[in-house]
Write an enzyme that holds these catalytic residues in place. Structure first.
Site, PDB file in Angstrom:
ATOM      1  N   LYS A   1       4.221   2.227   7.180  1.00  6.78           N
ATOM      2  CA  LYS A   1       5.484   1.643   6.631  1.00  6.78           C
ATOM      3  C   LYS A   1       6.589   2.801   6.970  1.00  6.78           C
ATOM      4  O   LYS A   1       7.856   2.661   7.482  1.00  6.78           O
ATOM      5  CB  LYS A   1       5.452   1.056   5.226  1.00  6.78           C
TER       6      LYS A   1
ATOM      7  N   THR B   1       1.745  -9.102  -6.256  1.00  9.06           N
ATOM      8  CA  THR B   1       1.032  -9.551  -7.535  1.00  9.06           C
ATOM      9  C   THR B   1      -0.032 -10.586  -6.858  1.00  9.06           C
ATOM     10  O   THR B   1       0.042 -11.726  -7.282  1.00  9.06           O
ATOM     11  CB  THR B   1       1.876 -10.137  -8.448  1.00  9.06           C
TER      12      THR B   1
ATOM     13  N   ARG C   1      -1.852 -13.429   5.145  1.00  7.31           N
ATOM     14  CA  ARG C   1      -2.162 -13.411   4.025  1.00  7.31           C
ATOM     15  C   ARG C   1      -2.883 -14.949   3.119  1.00  7.31           C
ATOM     16  O   ARG C   1      -1.795 -15.706   3.514  1.00  7.31           O
ATOM     17  CB  ARG C   1      -1.136 -12.754   2.761  1.00  7.31           C
TER      18      ARG C   1
ATOM     19  N   ASP D   1       7.421   3.692  -0.648  1.00 10.74           N
ATOM     20  CA  ASP D   1       6.195   2.744  -0.492  1.00 10.74           C
ATOM     21  C   ASP D   1       5.136   3.619  -0.384  1.00 10.74           C
ATOM     22  O   ASP D   1       5.078   4.758   0.289  1.00 10.74           O
ATOM     23  CB  ASP D   1       6.201   1.917   0.907  1.00 10.74           C
TER      24      ASP D   1
ATOM     25  N   VAL E   1       9.976  -8.600   0.369  1.00  8.65           N
ATOM     26  CA  VAL E   1      10.944  -8.689  -0.230  1.00  8.65           C
ATOM     27  C   VAL E   1      11.577  -7.288  -0.752  1.00  8.65           C
ATOM     28  O   VAL E   1      12.908  -7.482  -0.747  1.00  8.65           O
ATOM     29  CB  VAL E   1      10.250  -9.135  -2.043  1.00  8.65           C
TER      30      VAL E   1
ATOM     31  N   CYS F   1       2.395 -16.289  -2.186  1.00 12.87           N
ATOM     32  CA  CYS F   1       3.038 -16.851  -3.362  1.00 12.87           C
ATOM     33  C   CYS F   1       2.515 -18.267  -3.834  1.00 12.87           C
ATOM     34  O   CYS F   1       2.108 -18.268  -4.735  1.00 12.87           O
ATOM     35  CB  CYS F   1       4.645 -16.779  -3.274  1.00 12.87           C
TER      36      CYS F   1
HETATM   37  N1  SAJ Z   1       3.288 -25.676   3.995  1.00 12.89           N
HETATM   38  C1  SAJ Z   1       2.803 -26.824   4.359  1.00 12.89           C
HETATM   39  N2  SAJ Z   1       3.659 -28.170   4.235  1.00 12.89           N
HETATM   40  C2  SAJ Z   1       4.944 -27.971   3.937  1.00 12.89           C
HETATM   41  C3  SAJ Z   1       5.443 -26.551   3.607  1.00 12.89           C
HETATM   42  C4  SAJ Z   1       4.705 -25.593   3.578  1.00 12.89           C
HETATM   43  O1  SAJ Z   1       1.568 -27.032   4.799  1.00 12.89           O
HETATM   44  O2  SAJ Z   1       5.407 -29.086   3.793  1.00 12.89           O
HETATM   45  C5  SAJ Z   1       2.635 -24.687   3.894  1.00 12.89           C
HETATM   46  C6  SAJ Z   1       2.972 -23.490   4.998  1.00 12.89           C
HETATM   47  O3  SAJ Z   1       2.499 -23.646   6.103  1.00 12.89           O
HETATM   48  C7  SAJ Z   1       2.418 -22.181   4.218  1.00 12.89           C
HETATM   49  C8  SAJ Z   1       2.483 -22.639   2.830  1.00 12.89           C
HETATM   50  O4  SAJ Z   1       2.494 -24.107   2.644  1.00 12.89           O
HETATM   51  O5  SAJ Z   1       1.133 -22.261   4.748  1.00 12.89           O
HETATM   52  C9  SAJ Z   1       3.421 -22.009   2.083  1.00 12.89           C
HETATM   53  O6  SAJ Z   1       4.978 -22.407   2.836  1.00 12.89           O
HETATM   54  P1  SAJ Z   1       6.196 -21.809   2.262  1.00 12.89           P
HETATM   55  O7  SAJ Z   1       7.222 -22.609   3.218  1.00 12.89           O
HETATM   56  O8  SAJ Z   1       6.600 -22.231   0.703  1.00 12.89           O
HETATM   57  O9  SAJ Z   1       6.613 -20.510   2.773  1.00 12.89           O
HETATM   58  P2  SAJ Z   1       6.483 -19.087   1.689  1.00 12.89           P
HETATM   59  O10 SAJ Z   1       5.314 -19.146   0.994  1.00 12.89           O
HETATM   60  O11 SAJ Z   1       6.694 -18.037   3.206  1.00 12.89           O
HETATM   61  O12 SAJ Z   1       7.832 -18.888   1.177  1.00 12.89           O
HETATM   62  C10 SAJ Z   1       8.085 -19.730  -0.254  1.00 12.89           C
HETATM   63  C11 SAJ Z   1       9.347 -19.833  -0.237  1.00 12.89           C
HETATM   64  N3  SAJ Z   1       9.725 -20.905   0.841  1.00 12.89           N
HETATM   65  C12 SAJ Z   1      10.568 -22.201   0.851  1.00 12.89           C
HETATM   66  O13 SAJ Z   1      11.167 -22.150  -0.366  1.00 12.89           O
HETATM   67  C13 SAJ Z   1      10.697 -22.841   1.613  1.00 12.89           C
HETATM   68  C14 SAJ Z   1       9.949 -19.816  -1.301  1.00 12.89           C
HETATM   69  O14 SAJ Z   1       9.044 -20.888  -2.144  1.00 12.89           O
HETATM   70  C15 SAJ Z   1       9.591 -18.354  -1.952  1.00 12.89           C
HETATM   71  O15 SAJ Z   1      10.849 -17.753  -1.943  1.00 12.89           O
HETATM   72  C16 SAJ Z   1       8.619 -17.750  -1.471  1.00 12.89           C
HETATM   73  O16 SAJ Z   1       7.527 -18.574  -1.083  1.00 12.89           O
HETATM   74  C17 SAJ Z   1       8.052 -16.738  -2.495  1.00 12.89           C
HETATM   75  O17 SAJ Z   1       8.029 -15.381  -2.075  1.00 12.89           O
HETATM   76  O18 SAJ Z   1       7.801 -16.997  -3.581  1.00 12.89           O
END
Ligand code: SAJ
Length: 435
Positions: free
Chosen positions: A50, A99, A341, A45, A26, A274
């Site tokens: 890093k 967090t 993570r 940091d 981020v 997240c």
């Molecule tokens: N996953 C599934 N099925 C899905 C989508 C995701 O199994 O249909 C799994 C992924 O493999 C992963 C987890 O869920 O293990 C989270 O996937 P994610 O696509 O939500 O990825 P993050 O956590 O890296 O990023 C999310 C952001 N992604 C999207 O909106 C697509 C967003 O929700 C936030 O900006 C970010 O978390 C955050 O930092 O909060």
């Protein structure tokens, strides 16, 4: 929504000095975006690796290319440090520290609190402090504000405190950071006005809301929505196994509906810093008021159970093997990133080993991992390995997966990402959620 507010500090002026604390997925992109927009930026940091990497112009975030970083370090005004003293006289300080959860699944605000305490000596009149870390509603006002006011400065009068949830999607190159609409909020109207003025210079669309609680809740709602829906589709995948219906075909058919349906896809479990974490922050917060978040509880239970389900399914495929050996393809929490993570690969590998299975892994983004105190290294994919292993479990659909080679050389493939759809080969393929 923005009301005409008293003109405080001119956050529309040119060379404001911006400090960004926490240079992860981020903070680093945000620091570089401010640099790109012509601000003087200092990245802080605690991780010396890093700092050294950035000082050499080497990016550790896959979405940030070295040349982009180098260009900003040479032409721009981007410096890095691990010393909060270097934030002296900075106009804006943005906090992007982790967090996570504590061992008992409750919010761990220690990074936030430590950062707040370290900031106190460097706070000054007319400074804007912005929190971007995902957290439960109330954190900015109840935790950060009292901490910063230990400086003797008063929020909204001579120090400004704002909250703006990050929306970075690691690995998603479809959206430029500045194009992702940015929700902003302030502890007071003047705090809101100042973050609004500043962020309008950086982001294409800035959405002010009435309180930091609304902004904190917005982020938690976004991520809880994903958490609950992904857990739900994982349960649907399991029941489709019992019905011998291919859930992936069902999803493909359902998503032809142009309204009222949002496709989510089954997987080996929800990882990341997240999605599986933020809803538990909300659960903890509302539990203080005696509210039980049933959807979040159930989704958490389902998410915890998926890795065990995957192991049970695979065990049935190799139950006739004397000393079964398995290759895990992909240990990151999602495709085309190097982040481990909360990855479901951890419980899956641990469970397989506990059952006496010999486990190898290969991940192009991860050279080595530590599972339950044991170091594992990513093994090369070669004929010797294919002959030795009884089954490949595909946990991550990295773009560079050599799937055609696997289809030809593997004996059994257990596919949790539907990457084998439509392919044929010598391998016997079993698909999560397809009976
Ligand atoms: N996953 C599934 N099925 C899905 C989508 C995701 O199994 O249909 C799994 C992924 O493999 C992963 C987890 O869920 O293990 C989270 O996937 P994610 O696509 O939500 O990825 P993050 O956590 O890296 O990023 C999310 C952001 N992604 C999207 O909106 C697509 C967003 O929700 C936030 O900006 C970010 O978390 C955050 O930092 O909060």
């Amino acid at each position: 929504m923005i009301r005409q507010l008293p003109k405080n500090i001119n956050f529309q002026s040119g060379k404001l000095k911006i400090g960004v604390i926490g240079l992860g997925y981020v903070g680093l992109p945000l620091a570089l975006l401010f640099t790109q927009k012509g601000f003087q930026v200092l990245g802080i940091d605690i991780d010396q690796n890093k700092i050294e990497s950035l000082a050499k112009g080497i990016s550790y975030i896959l979405d940030i290319q070295d040349e982009y970083l180098n260009q900003l370090i040479t032409n721009g005004d981007f410096r890095v440090s691990s010393n909060y003293h270097d934030l002296k006289d900075f106009d804006v300080i943005i906090i992007c520290v982790p967090t996570p959860l504590s061992a008992d699944n409750t919010p761990d605000l220690s990074y936030l609190q430590t950062t707040g305490k370290k900031l106190i000596p460097w706070l000054k009149k007319d400074q804007l402090i912005i929190l971007e870390s995902s957290t439960y509603p109330g954190t900015t006002r109840e935790v950060i504000q009292p901490l910063l006011e230990k400086s003797g400065l008063t929020i909204g009068k001579d120090l400004y405190l704002a909250y703006s949830p990050e929306r970075v999607d690691p690995g998603n190159r479809a959206f430029l950071l500045e194009e992702i609409p940015k929700v902003v909020s302030g502890v007071t109207d003047s705090c809101l006005k100042n973050i609004y003025d500043l962020y309008c210079q950086i982001f294409k669309k800035v959405i002010p809301v009435s309180s930091t609680e609304v902004a904190e809740m917005t982020k938690i709602l976004e991520n809880s929505f994903r958490f609950i829906n992904i857990s739900f589709i994982n349960e649907i995948a399991i029941l489709c196994d019992t019905l011998k219906i291919n859930v992936w075909e069902v999803i493909d058919a359902a998503k032809t509906k142009p309204f009222g349906y949002t496709p989510f896809f089954p997987g080996p479990g929800i990882g990341g810093h997240c999605i599986p974490i933020d809803p538990l922050y909300l659960q903890w917060k509302v539990k203080q008021n005696g509210f039980d978040t049933q959807f979040i509880n159930l989704s958490h239970q389902i998410n915890q159970s998926i890795p065990h389900y995957v192991v049970n399914q695979v065990q049935r495929l190799i139950q006739d093997k004397e000393n079964p050996s398995i290759l895990i393809y992909g240990v990151t929490y999602k495709k085309d990133i190097n982040d481990l993570r909360e990855s479901p690969a951890y419980p899956i590998i641990e469970n397989l080993k506990a059952l006496g299975t010999i486990v190898y892994y290969h991940d192009p983004y991860v050279n080595e991992i530590n599972i339950a105190g044991q170091k594992m290294v990513s093994v090369p994919l070669n004929d010797q390995l294919y002959q030795k292993i009884d089954c490949i479990i595909i946990l991550v659909d990295h773009t560079q997966i050599p799937i055609h080679e696997m289809m030809e050389k593997a004996k059994i493939i257990y596919d949790t990402r539907n990457i084998t759809q439509g392919l044929s080969g010598k391998a016997k393929v079993f698909l999560l959620g397809a009976g």
